[in-house]
Design a protein around this motif. Sequence first.
Motif, PDB file in Angstrom:
ATOM      1  N   ILE A   1      13.623  20.148  31.020  1.00 33.48           N
ATOM      2  CA  ILE A   1      13.834  21.588  30.669  1.00 33.48           C
ATOM      3  C   ILE A   1      13.114  21.853  29.660  1.00 33.48           C
ATOM      4  O   ILE A   1      12.753  21.299  28.637  1.00 33.48           O
ATOM      5  CB  ILE A   1      15.322  21.723  30.113  1.00 33.48           C
ATOM      6  CG1 ILE A   1      16.211  21.292  31.002  1.00 33.48           C
ATOM      7  CG2 ILE A   1      15.854  23.236  29.676  1.00 33.48           C
ATOM      8  CD1 ILE A   1      17.801  21.405  30.746  1.00 33.48           C
TER       9      ILE A   1
ATOM     10  N   LYS B   1      10.767  19.433  28.083  1.00 34.18           N
ATOM     11  CA  LYS B   1      11.477  18.408  27.574  1.00 34.18           C
ATOM     12  C   LYS B   1      12.157  17.344  28.563  1.00 34.18           C
ATOM     13  O   LYS B   1      12.569  17.882  29.316  1.00 34.18           O
ATOM     14  CB  LYS B   1      12.380  18.623  26.353  1.00 34.18           C
ATOM     15  CG  LYS B   1      12.902  17.833  25.580  1.00 34.18           C
ATOM     16  CD  LYS B   1      14.047  18.452  24.703  1.00 34.18           C
ATOM     17  CE  LYS B   1      14.872  17.183  24.246  1.00 34.18           C
ATOM     18  NZ  LYS B   1      16.264  17.465  23.998  1.00 34.18           N
TER      19      LYS B   1
ATOM     20  N   ILE C   1      14.710  15.249  29.900  1.00 29.83           N
ATOM     21  CA  ILE C   1      15.765  15.001  29.354  1.00 29.83           C
ATOM     22  C   ILE C   1      16.389  13.578  30.622  1.00 29.83           C
ATOM     23  O   ILE C   1      17.079  12.833  29.764  1.00 29.83           O
ATOM     24  CB  ILE C   1      16.804  16.078  29.840  1.00 29.83           C
ATOM     25  CG1 ILE C   1      16.632  17.119  28.691  1.00 29.83           C
ATOM     26  CG2 ILE C   1      18.479  15.865  29.805  1.00 29.83           C
ATOM     27  CD1 ILE C   1      17.098  18.716  28.905  1.00 29.83           C
TER      28      ILE C   1
ATOM     29  N   ASN D   1      25.593   9.644  22.848  1.00 35.79           N
ATOM     30  CA  ASN D   1      25.561  11.188  22.857  1.00 35.79           C
ATOM     31  C   ASN D   1      24.170  11.600  23.067  1.00 35.79           C
ATOM     32  O   ASN D   1      23.305  11.262  22.460  1.00 35.79           O
ATOM     33  CB  ASN D   1      26.362  11.947  21.902  1.00 35.79           C
ATOM     34  CG  ASN D   1      28.024  11.809  22.060  1.00 35.79           C
ATOM     35  OD1 ASN D   1      28.395  11.570  23.081  1.00 35.79           O
ATOM     36  ND2 ASN D   1      28.463  11.719  20.909  1.00 35.79           N
ATOM     37  N   GLY D   2      24.016  12.533  24.181  1.00 32.98           N
ATOM     38  CA  GLY D   2      22.565  13.121  24.201  1.00 32.98           C
ATOM     39  C   GLY D   2      21.540  12.279  25.076  1.00 32.98           C
ATOM     40  O   GLY D   2      20.645  12.356  25.199  1.00 32.98           O
ATOM     41  N   ALA D   3      22.209  11.160  25.639  1.00 28.79           N
ATOM     42  CA  ALA D   3      21.484  10.006  26.533  1.00 28.79           C
ATOM     43  C   ALA D   3      21.039  10.995  27.910  1.00 28.79           C
ATOM     44  O   ALA D   3      19.968  10.471  28.608  1.00 28.79           O
ATOM     45  CB  ALA D   3      22.131   8.959  26.711  1.00 28.79           C
ATOM     46  N   GLY D   4      21.689  11.804  28.352  1.00 28.91           N
ATOM     47  CA  GLY D   4      21.567  12.580  29.399  1.00 28.91           C
ATOM     48  C   GLY D   4      22.497  12.126  30.699  1.00 28.91           C
ATOM     49  O   GLY D   4      22.301  12.313  31.874  1.00 28.91           O
ATOM     50  N   LYS D   5      23.670  11.600  30.292  1.00 30.79           N
ATOM     51  CA  LYS D   5      24.698  11.369  31.171  1.00 30.79           C
ATOM     52  C   LYS D   5      25.163  12.570  32.016  1.00 30.79           C
ATOM     53  O   LYS D   5      25.193  12.531  33.199  1.00 30.79           O
ATOM     54  CB  LYS D   5      25.839  10.644  30.637  1.00 30.79           C
ATOM     55  CG  LYS D   5      25.535   9.256  29.888  1.00 30.79           C
ATOM     56  CD  LYS D   5      26.666   8.746  29.128  1.00 30.79           C
ATOM     57  CE  LYS D   5      27.312   9.532  28.052  1.00 30.79           C
ATOM     58  NZ  LYS D   5      26.344   9.882  26.935  1.00 30.79           N
ATOM     59  N   THR D   6      25.803  13.536  31.295  1.00 30.22           N
ATOM     60  CA  THR D   6      26.136  14.799  31.754  1.00 30.22           C
ATOM     61  C   THR D   6      25.081  15.400  32.679  1.00 30.22           C
ATOM     62  O   THR D   6      25.373  15.864  33.891  1.00 30.22           O
ATOM     63  CB  THR D   6      26.675  15.844  30.831  1.00 30.22           C
ATOM     64  OG1 THR D   6      27.721  15.136  30.208  1.00 30.22           O
ATOM     65  CG2 THR D   6      27.274  16.853  31.458  1.00 30.22           C
ATOM     66  N   THR D   7      23.843  15.356  32.276  1.00 30.95           N
ATOM     67  CA  THR D   7      22.674  15.993  32.981  1.00 30.95           C
ATOM     68  C   THR D   7      22.670  15.355  34.302  1.00 30.95           C
ATOM     69  O   THR D   7      22.395  16.029  35.472  1.00 30.95           O
ATOM     70  CB  THR D   7      21.574  15.834  32.281  1.00 30.95           C
ATOM     71  OG1 THR D   7      21.780  16.556  31.049  1.00 30.95           O
ATOM     72  CG2 THR D   7      20.326  16.889  32.898  1.00 30.95           C
TER      73      THR D   7
HETATM   74  N1  LIG Z   1      20.656  23.494  29.490  1.00 30.32           N
HETATM   75  C1  LIG Z   1      19.985  22.787  28.612  1.00 30.32           C
HETATM   76  N2  LIG Z   1      18.944  22.935  28.058  1.00 30.32           N
HETATM   77  C2  LIG Z   1      18.096  22.438  26.919  1.00 30.32           C
HETATM   78  N3  LIG Z   1      18.546  21.215  26.718  1.00 30.32           N
HETATM   79  C3  LIG Z   1      19.555  20.530  27.334  1.00 30.32           C
HETATM   80  C4  LIG Z   1      20.424  21.400  28.412  1.00 30.32           C
HETATM   81  N4  LIG Z   1      21.292  20.368  28.751  1.00 30.32           N
HETATM   82  C5  LIG Z   1      21.250  19.359  28.208  1.00 30.32           C
HETATM   83  N5  LIG Z   1      20.181  19.413  27.225  1.00 30.32           N
HETATM   84  C6  LIG Z   1      19.766  18.232  26.437  1.00 30.32           C
HETATM   85  O1  LIG Z   1      19.345  17.021  27.164  1.00 30.32           O
HETATM   86  C7  LIG Z   1      20.064  16.071  26.546  1.00 30.32           C
HETATM   87  C8  LIG Z   1      21.207  15.112  27.369  1.00 30.32           C
HETATM   88  O2  LIG Z   1      22.112  16.008  27.175  1.00 30.32           O
HETATM   89  P1  LIG Z   1      23.409  15.348  28.080  1.00 30.32           P
HETATM   90  O3  LIG Z   1      23.242  15.267  29.563  1.00 30.32           O
HETATM   91  O4  LIG Z   1      24.749  16.529  27.768  1.00 30.32           O
HETATM   92  O5  LIG Z   1      23.732  13.960  27.487  1.00 30.32           O
HETATM   93  P2  LIG Z   1      25.049  12.981  27.480  1.00 30.32           P
HETATM   94  O6  LIG Z   1      26.044  13.511  28.548  1.00 30.32           O
HETATM   95  O7  LIG Z   1      24.675  11.952  27.490  1.00 30.32           O
HETATM   96  O8  LIG Z   1      25.583  13.194  26.001  1.00 30.32           O
HETATM   97  C9  LIG Z   1      20.475  16.374  25.094  1.00 30.32           C
HETATM   98  O9  LIG Z   1      19.490  16.317  24.014  1.00 30.32           O
HETATM   99  C10 LIG Z   1      20.653  17.989  25.223  1.00 30.32           C
HETATM  100  O10 LIG Z   1      20.558  18.463  24.143  1.00 30.32           O
END
Ligand SMILES: Nc1ncnc2c1ncn2[C@@H]1O[C@H](COP(=O)(O)OP(=O)(O)O)[C@@H](O)[C@H]1O
Length: 303
Positions: A14, A17, A19, A39-45
């Motif tokens: 994104i 960056k 992710i 947190n922030g590792a990329g699990k949700t993404t």
């Molecule tokens: N739509 C987005 N735009 C910019 N950065 C994003 C977006 N979605 C997630 N991120 C970034 O991607 C990284 C991984 O996020 P996320 O997948 O939510 O991690 P987790 O679920 O492991 O906590 C984080 O640094 C977050 O800030």
Amino acid sequence: MEHVLEVQSVTKKIDNKTIVDSLSFHIKRGEILGLLGPNGAGKTTTMRMIVGLASITEGDIFIEGHSIKTNFKQAISKVGVVVEAPSFYPFLSGYDNLKYYARMAKGVTVERIKEIVELLGLEHAIHKKTKTYSLGMRQRLGIAQALLHRPSLLILDEPTNGLDPAGIREMRDYLKKVARHEGTAILVSSHLLAEIELMCDRVVIIQNGKHIKTYDITEKSAQEEITFIVGDAEKAAQVLGKEFEGAPIRVKDHALFIQMKEEDIPSVVKALVSYNIDLYYIYRSKQSLEDIFLEATGGNIIE
Ligand SMILES: Nc1ncnc2c1ncn2[C@@H]1O[C@H](COP(=O)(O)OP(=O)(O)O)[C@@H](O)[C@H]1O
Ligand SMILES: [Mg+2]
């Protein structure tokens, strides 16, 4: 097809960056796989890409062999998902919420609703209004709803958030039941080690979007460490290093830690005795997921 989910070198960028970075893993039928990372590792993404809520920059994802990129409709028809805390019509009963939802899904019968309610142990609460449900019960109903159309892959993003230990234990028990009875492959994310260790068969550890380690919880013997308390640990390590070439041995004071199979203990004992090394105790010290996690991540990212 043995692998229900196949994530192949998936990258998500994104605004330049990265992710998720060339992430690969798979889940077998009936297996519970944990996606573990801070947190922030990329699990949700990663989960959003699997269900088509986020685009994939590079790589591909296959569900039951169908590419999420080129065959989205078929791929997604096999998925059940609970991404956020599930919400329901508060003045309807759990049962009516399921029935309402079932009308929108294809081929969900009343029998199927009954079957899922029983599988998840919801019988006693299913005719109460959902506004009276605890968080744990709402989670359970959300999972029931996600399972109605018989998906072969169930995706749960941090499902234990906010649950107490008893609620977490219950969730583990019914997820295991679902995986066993329905053959569902389950992907669960968490940033909490202890929970994922209790709940999963295998764990993929990620950090900064990168896959850093896979840990098989069911394959205990491979991770087993045996501790020998001896008179002269340095000498013992030398002797055993020669006898059992390549065996990972650590020494601390009078303790000798060896990663080995249990059936090899007698030959270690014989070797020690034949070199006149006094042996006081032998015990098993399984490496915990926490040790592995700390070792893999450099020990600085536990939350
Ligand atoms: N739509 C987005 N735009 C910019 N950065 C994003 C977006 N979605 C997630 N991120 C970034 O991607 C990284 C991984 O996020 P996320 O997948 O939510 O991690 P987790 O679920 O492991 O906590 C984080 O640094 C977050 O800030
Ligand atoms: Mg998340």
